[in-house]
Write an enzyme that holds these catalytic residues in place. Structure first.
Site, mmCIF file in Angstrom:
data_model
loop_
_atom_site.group_PDB
_atom_site.id
_atom_site.type_symbol
_atom_site.label_atom_id
_atom_site.label_comp_id
_atom_site.label_asym_id
_atom_site.label_seq_id
_atom_site.Cartn_x
_atom_site.Cartn_y
_atom_site.Cartn_z
ATOM 1 N N HIS A 246 9.481 3.588 4.479
ATOM 2 C CA HIS A 246 10.404 2.948 5.172
ATOM 3 C C HIS A 246 11.323 1.966 4.303
ATOM 4 C CE1 HIS A 246 8.410 4.017 8.771
ATOM 5 N NE2 HIS A 246 7.303 3.567 8.228
HETATM 6 C C1 BDR Z 1 8.361 -1.366 8.999
HETATM 7 O O1 BDR Z 1 6.882 -1.816 9.578
HETATM 8 C C2 BDR Z 1 6.053 -2.371 8.786
HETATM 9 O O2 BDR Z 1 4.785 -2.076 8.883
HETATM 10 C C3 BDR Z 1 6.894 -1.629 7.424
HETATM 11 O O3 BDR Z 1 6.540 -2.613 6.381
HETATM 12 C C4 BDR Z 1 8.178 -1.371 7.592
HETATM 13 O O4 BDR Z 1 9.134 -2.450 7.260
HETATM 14 C C5 BDR Z 1 8.147 0.342 9.465
HETATM 15 O O5 BDR Z 1 8.186 0.180 10.999
#
Ligand code: BDR
Ligand code: CA
Length: 319
Positions: free
Chosen positions: A243
């Protein structure tokens, strides 16, 4: 080339950490500050993790400012896939580096107003819930003049949510903040689950990364291995979606991403759909688009990009 001035607003977090480590070895970026927020972990922990990651990356000169310790209105929710400390089962030394006295919100306001006065603009990278930026905007809306654009990871458009049926974690964790940011008129590039689910960090990649990344290889391998969701039904393969690092890749290698402009709305009232991001793909709202939503990613290109960047930790200059 003059480096791009950026502020990294984040909630480390395993994938935030990979993003930071990549940014640290990218001279095209001038990191003015890191502003951890309550998100994957309570604020105290995301600040500590940010300080530790600066030390790991040997970028202790970058100031870290503590952000908001709660979302704007809702009760905090925390991340589910980052382990007890937010950094999986990685144990880093206690940080020697200290957090700055100024708060993240004051830092954002002062820095962006000063930039605007000089007719300069700063890019904000949002890797967590957008509470800090939204509160800064509420306190001093004129900071928008000092922002080049916000490149954010969060939301889910054609993809289902990852924390609820309809919502992605960063937006769900502070939907009111996301609403403020998307209503601000500031240019936004949105890397939602639609984009990040296209780039899976698979076990074979983890082996590749740890073989190239020199002195951080052990830590990186642990962080990345912990990230494996092992959910083939959902993702079509082993591994975990990359992500937050995509924000950094987007800044440095935009040719690997395809975007589509649309108006984005954030649901912040309904119980069932709280935190849902809705894109007006076909202009039904009659409102102008407010975001460039990433719809396609060259996954192989992105993995190759990260391999090259993180291999810089094996080079003398950063070793
Ligand atoms: C996002 O949620 C967090 O847990 C991760 O760091 C990322 O920014 C993904 O949905
Ligand atoms: Ca994050």
């Amino acid at each position: 080339m003059t480096p791009i001035p950026i502020i990294v607003d984040c909630d480390p977090g395993i994938d935030d950490t990979i993003a930071l480590l990549t940014a640290f070895v990218s001279p095209e970026l001038d990191i003015l500050g890191i502003t951890p927020v309550c998100g994957n972990q309570p604020l105290e922990r995301t600040v500590r993790n940010a300080l530790q990651v600066c030390e790991l990356g040997r970028r202790t000169e970058i100031p870290v400012y503590a952000g908001c310790f709660r979302p704007m209105f809702r009760e905090p929710i925390y991340g589910q896939f980052h382990g007890q400390t937010g950094l999986g089962n990685t144990v880093l030394p206690d940080p020697v580096k200290a957090v700055e006295k100024k708060s993240a919100v004051d830092f954002l306001i002062d820095t962006l107003i000063a930039a605007a006065a000089l007719r300069k603009r700063i890019t904000i990278c949002c890797l967590g819930p957008m509470t800090n930026v939204a509160v800064a905007l509420r306190m001093s809306p004129q900071i928008a003049e000092g922002i080049e654009r916000i490149v954010m990871m969060g939301g889910a458009y054609r993809e289902p949510g990852n924390r609820t049926m309809t919502a992605e974690f960063n937006v769900l964790a502070d939907p009111h903040a996301a609403h403020v940011v998307f209503s601000s008129g500031i240019p936004i590039v949105a890397l939602a689950l639609d984009a990040t689910h296209q780039v899976m960090l698979k076990p074979e990649h983890v082996a590749q990364f740890s073989s190239v990344s020199g002195r951080i290889s052990e830590t990186l391998a642990k962080l990345m291995a912990f990230w494996d969701r092992n959910d083939v039904r959902r993702y079509g393969s082993r591994g975990g979606p990359l992500h937050d690092p995509l924000v950094i890749a987007y800044l440095l290698a935009p040719h690997l991403f395809k975007t589509e402009r649309a108006r984005v709305f954030v649901e912040h009232e309904s119980e069932l759909c709280m935190g849902q991001t809705v894109a007006d793909w076909y202009g039904k709202s009659g409102l102008e688009p407010n975001a460039d939503i990433v719809i396609r990613v060259d996954a192989e290109g992105v993995i190759a990009f990260f391999l090259e960047r993180l291999s810089r930790y094996a080079e003398k200059a950063v070793a």
